[in-house]
Scaffold this active site. Structure first.
Site, PDB file in Angstrom:
ATOM      1  CB  THR A 155      44.870  30.834  42.388  1.00 53.21           C
ATOM      2  OG1 THR A 155      43.809  31.183  41.494  1.00 53.21           O
ATOM      3  CG2 THR A 155      45.348  29.438  42.055  1.00 53.21           C
TER       4      THR A 155
ATOM      5  CE  LYS B 145      44.153  35.370  40.179  1.00 49.97           C
ATOM      6  NZ  LYS B 145      45.250  34.556  40.745  1.00 49.97           N
TER       7      LYS B 145
ATOM      8  CD  GLU C  85      48.355  41.786  35.299  1.00 49.51           C
ATOM      9  OE1 GLU C  85      48.329  41.904  36.543  1.00 49.51           O
ATOM     10  OE2 GLU C  85      47.358  41.511  34.612  1.00 49.51           O
TER      11      GLU C  85
END
Length: 271
Positions: A28, A140, A173
């Protein structure tokens, strides 16, 4: 806008392994004045993910051209690039899948980031923990059910972002960001060798810190480590850096690390 294999369309084949198994990867990126911030790093991320997932994607020039074209003329926005293993038959084996699918979408830039930068955010501890798996750690990939559940629980709190632990209880995270905390001149960030996403902006921040007077430590740490910190920040490729003002009854006013990184990250230069 939605492009699938270079064509504007809204339908994906039902047998595509992105829908069947979450078999693919994505990145992204931020669109800034018609260009894609850290484009080279985003493409490198996709290459590494395809290699580790054994996805035989080869249309890199076409993908880059489409990413540039879809960003051109847009003052701001969010570009998501997805690579799926493509269509396949029943079962887990992807041996017969030799035609990966590339998908590009564009959406509006999140308006709340400007307020977050000004005010800072609060963290809420997520009850959902990330499974440890070194084969997938850092990537990811399209299996985001953990993040979906994390976000669901976050929406039931007053927190702006979730502090996420792995199954062993180590800080890993946030729901959609990486995390750093500072104690004096030492800057800490989680070791992502077993879980979590090694974000593009996290990598950029680590490069900036490596040539600074700060000492960076990638560490396995419990949530208590944040209690002793002088400052906490989060980052991702869109934000790009946000200060944390409060967590678990503790508040921070220092923005030393934030003020060092924010100008560098706002318009980052590819390495």
């Amino acid at each position: 806008m939605l492009l699938i294999n270079g064509c504007e369309q809204v339908s994906l084949a039902a047998n595509d392994r992105a829908t069947q198994f979450g078999d693919g990867c994505f990145t992204t990126a931020r669109i800034d004045n018609g260009t894609i911030s850290l484009l080279a790093e985003h493409l490198h991320r996709l290459r590494l993910a395809c290699d580790r997932l054994f996805i035989p994607f080869s249309q890199w020039e076409a993908l880059e051209d489409e990413m540039r074209r879809i960003a051109s003329g847009r003052a701001s926005g969010v570009l998501k690039a997805i690579i799926s293993r493509g269509g396949g038959g029943r079962g887990y084996s992807g041996a017969d899948c030799q035609n990966p699918t590339r998908i590009l979408t564009v959406s509006a830039y999140p308006s709340h980031y400007a307020r977050w930068k000004e005010e800072g955010i609060t963290l809420s501890l997520s009850p959902v923990r990330l499974g440890r798996n070194p084969h997938l750690a850092g990537l990811k990939h399209l299996n985001r059910l953990e993040q979906v559940l994390i976000r669901r629980y976050l929406e039931q709190t007053h927190g702006d972002e979730a502090l996420v632990l792995d199954s062993e209880g180590w800080v890993t995270e946030c729901c959609a960001a990486n995390i750093f905390w500072r104690k004096g001149r030492d800057v800490f960030t989680p070791d992502l060798g077993q879980a979590g996403v090694d974000g593009i902006m996290r990598q950029f921040c680590l490069r900036q810190l490596a040539s600074s007077e700060y000492r960076v430590v990638e560490i396995n740490a419990s949530p208590d480590a944040l209690n002793a910190a002088d400052e906490v920040i989060i980052c991702n490729a869109l934000m790009p850096v946000i200060p944390v003002r409060a967590w678990d009854g503790i508040s921070w006013t220092s923005r030393e690390l934030y003020q060092f990184l924010a100008p560098l990250c706002e318009h980052p230069i590819s390495s």
